[in-house]
Write a protein that holds these residues in place. Structure first.
Motif, PDB file in Angstrom:
ATOM      1  N   SER A 104      -6.740  -2.387  -3.303  1.00  0.00           N
ATOM      2  CA  SER A 104      -6.290  -2.934  -2.522  1.00  0.00           C
ATOM      3  C   SER A 104      -5.287  -2.300  -2.208  1.00  0.00           C
ATOM      4  O   SER A 104      -4.352  -1.243  -2.891  1.00  0.00           O
ATOM      5  CB  SER A 104      -5.448  -4.647  -1.854  1.00  0.00           C
ATOM      6  OG  SER A 104      -4.454  -4.579  -3.320  1.00  0.00           O
ATOM      7  N   ALA A 105      -5.175  -1.555  -0.346  1.00  0.00           N
ATOM      8  CA  ALA A 105      -3.755  -0.536  -0.217  1.00  0.00           C
ATOM      9  C   ALA A 105      -2.815  -1.359  -0.716  1.00  0.00           C
ATOM     10  O   ALA A 105      -1.981  -2.712  -0.495  1.00  0.00           O
ATOM     11  CB  ALA A 105      -4.290  -0.832   0.848  1.00  0.00           C
ATOM     12  N   PRO A 106      -1.748  -0.876  -0.740  1.00  0.00           N
ATOM     13  CA  PRO A 106      -0.680  -0.867  -1.178  1.00  0.00           C
ATOM     14  C   PRO A 106       0.449  -0.816  -0.467  1.00  0.00           C
ATOM     15  O   PRO A 106       2.297  -1.839  -0.547  1.00  0.00           O
ATOM     16  CB  PRO A 106       0.521   0.234  -2.119  1.00  0.00           C
ATOM     17  CG  PRO A 106      -0.701   1.693  -1.257  1.00  0.00           C
ATOM     18  CD  PRO A 106      -1.771   1.095  -1.522  1.00  0.00           C
TER      19      PRO A 106
ATOM     20  N   VAL B 270      -0.020  -3.913   7.406  1.00  0.00           N
ATOM     21  CA  VAL B 270       0.609  -3.536   8.445  1.00  0.00           C
ATOM     22  C   VAL B 270      -0.008  -4.973   9.310  1.00  0.00           C
ATOM     23  O   VAL B 270      -1.495  -4.970   9.051  1.00  0.00           O
ATOM     24  CB  VAL B 270       0.007  -2.041   9.098  1.00  0.00           C
ATOM     25  CG1 VAL B 270       0.759  -2.388  10.471  1.00  0.00           C
ATOM     26  CG2 VAL B 270       0.485  -1.178   8.687  1.00  0.00           C
ATOM     27  N   HIS B 271       0.712  -5.967   9.168  1.00  0.00           N
ATOM     28  CA  HIS B 271       0.022  -7.744   9.197  1.00  0.00           C
ATOM     29  C   HIS B 271       0.071  -7.720  10.715  1.00  0.00           C
ATOM     30  O   HIS B 271      -0.208  -7.112  11.286  1.00  0.00           O
ATOM     31  CB  HIS B 271       1.857  -8.327   8.083  1.00  0.00           C
ATOM     32  CG  HIS B 271       1.608  -8.173   7.188  1.00  0.00           C
ATOM     33  ND1 HIS B 271       1.182  -9.308   6.011  1.00  0.00           N
ATOM     34  CD2 HIS B 271       2.513  -7.457   6.489  1.00  0.00           C
ATOM     35  CE1 HIS B 271       1.268  -8.833   4.720  1.00  0.00           C
ATOM     36  NE2 HIS B 271       1.956  -8.142   5.231  1.00  0.00           N
ATOM     37  N   GLN B 272      -0.661  -8.947  10.452  1.00  0.00           N
ATOM     38  CA  GLN B 272      -0.528  -9.172  12.181  1.00  0.00           C
ATOM     39  C   GLN B 272       0.091  -9.387  12.990  1.00  0.00           C
ATOM     40  O   GLN B 272       1.081  -9.377  12.975  1.00  0.00           O
ATOM     41  CB  GLN B 272      -1.668 -10.773  12.389  1.00  0.00           C
ATOM     42  CG  GLN B 272      -0.590 -11.876  11.838  1.00  0.00           C
ATOM     43  CD  GLN B 272      -1.263 -12.961  11.559  1.00  0.00           C
ATOM     44  OE1 GLN B 272      -2.478 -13.238  11.179  1.00  0.00           O
ATOM     45  NE2 GLN B 272      -0.588 -13.806  12.146  1.00  0.00           N
TER      46      GLN B 272
ATOM     47  N   GLY C  31       4.985  -6.142  17.780  1.00  0.00           N
ATOM     48  CA  GLY C  31       5.294  -6.097  16.156  1.00  0.00           C
ATOM     49  C   GLY C  31       4.582  -6.513  15.157  1.00  0.00           C
ATOM     50  O   GLY C  31       3.898  -7.443  15.126  1.00  0.00           O
ATOM     51  N   ARG C  32       4.909  -5.848  14.209  1.00  0.00           N
ATOM     52  CA  ARG C  32       3.882  -6.210  13.253  1.00  0.00           C
ATOM     53  C   ARG C  32       5.108  -5.881  11.239  1.00  0.00           C
ATOM     54  O   ARG C  32       5.397  -4.516  11.522  1.00  0.00           O
ATOM     55  CB  ARG C  32       2.345  -5.157  13.026  1.00  0.00           C
ATOM     56  CG  ARG C  32       2.253  -5.442  13.932  1.00  0.00           C
ATOM     57  CD  ARG C  32       0.626  -4.077  14.197  1.00  0.00           C
ATOM     58  NE  ARG C  32      -0.205  -5.084  13.273  1.00  0.00           N
ATOM     59  CZ  ARG C  32      -1.726  -5.269  12.806  1.00  0.00           C
ATOM     60  NH1 ARG C  32      -2.364  -4.018  14.397  1.00  0.00           N
ATOM     61  NH2 ARG C  32      -2.497  -5.287  12.280  1.00  0.00           N
ATOM     62  N   ARG C  33       5.101  -6.745  11.218  1.00  0.00           N
ATOM     63  CA  ARG C  33       5.403  -6.570   9.269  1.00  0.00           C
ATOM     64  C   ARG C  33       4.620  -5.337   8.392  1.00  0.00           C
ATOM     65  O   ARG C  33       3.521  -5.783   8.998  1.00  0.00           O
ATOM     66  CB  ARG C  33       5.514  -7.916   8.902  1.00  0.00           C
ATOM     67  CG  ARG C  33       6.699  -7.995   7.654  1.00  0.00           C
ATOM     68  CD  ARG C  33       7.117  -9.736   7.157  1.00  0.00           C
ATOM     69  NE  ARG C  33       5.314  -9.719   7.347  1.00  0.00           N
ATOM     70  CZ  ARG C  33       5.018 -10.483   6.351  1.00  0.00           C
ATOM     71  NH1 ARG C  33       5.384 -10.847   5.172  1.00  0.00           N
ATOM     72  NH2 ARG C  33       3.632 -11.408   6.438  1.00  0.00           N
TER      73      ARG C  33
ATOM     74  N   LYS D  22      -4.268  -5.103   8.887  1.00  0.00           N
ATOM     75  CA  LYS D  22      -4.739  -6.426   8.769  1.00  0.00           C
ATOM     76  C   LYS D  22      -4.490  -7.720  10.172  1.00  0.00           C
ATOM     77  O   LYS D  22      -3.761  -7.484  10.578  1.00  0.00           O
ATOM     78  CB  LYS D  22      -3.845  -7.611   7.454  1.00  0.00           C
ATOM     79  CG  LYS D  22      -4.345  -9.164   7.146  1.00  0.00           C
ATOM     80  CD  LYS D  22      -3.053  -9.401   5.876  1.00  0.00           C
ATOM     81  CE  LYS D  22      -3.520 -10.880   5.331  1.00  0.00           C
ATOM     82  NZ  LYS D  22      -2.678 -11.367   4.482  1.00  0.00           N
ATOM     83  N   ASP D  23      -5.654  -8.339  10.036  1.00  0.00           N
ATOM     84  CA  ASP D  23      -5.668  -9.259  11.381  1.00  0.00           C
ATOM     85  C   ASP D  23      -5.599  -8.549  12.902  1.00  0.00           C
ATOM     86  O   ASP D  23      -4.377  -9.190  13.665  1.00  0.00           O
ATOM     87  CB  ASP D  23      -5.143 -11.038  11.318  1.00  0.00           C
ATOM     88  CG  ASP D  23      -6.099 -11.324   9.588  1.00  0.00           C
ATOM     89  OD1 ASP D  23      -6.529 -11.290   9.415  1.00  0.00           O
ATOM     90  OD2 ASP D  23      -4.567 -11.942   8.820  1.00  0.00           O
ATOM     91  N   GLY D  24      -5.946  -7.680  13.482  1.00  0.00           N
ATOM     92  CA  GLY D  24      -5.891  -6.769  14.276  1.00  0.00           C
ATOM     93  C   GLY D  24      -6.431  -5.556  13.881  1.00  0.00           C
ATOM     94  O   GLY D  24      -6.803  -4.682  13.105  1.00  0.00           O
TER      95      GLY D  24
END
Length: 70
Positions: free
Chosen positions: A3-5, A8-10, A16-18, A60-62
């Motif tokens: 998994s990538a360290p 970039v969340h949905q 904006g993205r967390r 992630k998710d987007g």
């Protein structure tokens, strides 16, 4: 690497993205420039070269590089 360290969340409902690194929140990005700055502050000076490297960054998710409200 399984998994990538960096994740970039949905996109949020307000835009904006967390962005997290190893589970730690780096900030809320509204552009690739924000992500690069967060990663630079975290010690990755060549972060702009990592954004499209799945070994480093998981979008992630987007769609990657998309920050508009969900």
């Amino acid at each position: 690497m399984d998994s990538a360290p960096i994740v970039v969340h949905q996109p949020s409902s307000t835009g904006g993205r967390r962005v997290t690194a190893h589970g730690n929140i780096l900030g809320l990005a509204h552009s690739d420039n924000d992500v690069v700055e967060f990663l630079r502050r975290a010690g990755l000076p060549d972060a702009e070269n990592l954004l499209d490297d799945p070994a480093w960054v998981k979008w992630k998710d987007g769609h990657a590089h998309h920050y508009e409200a969900a």
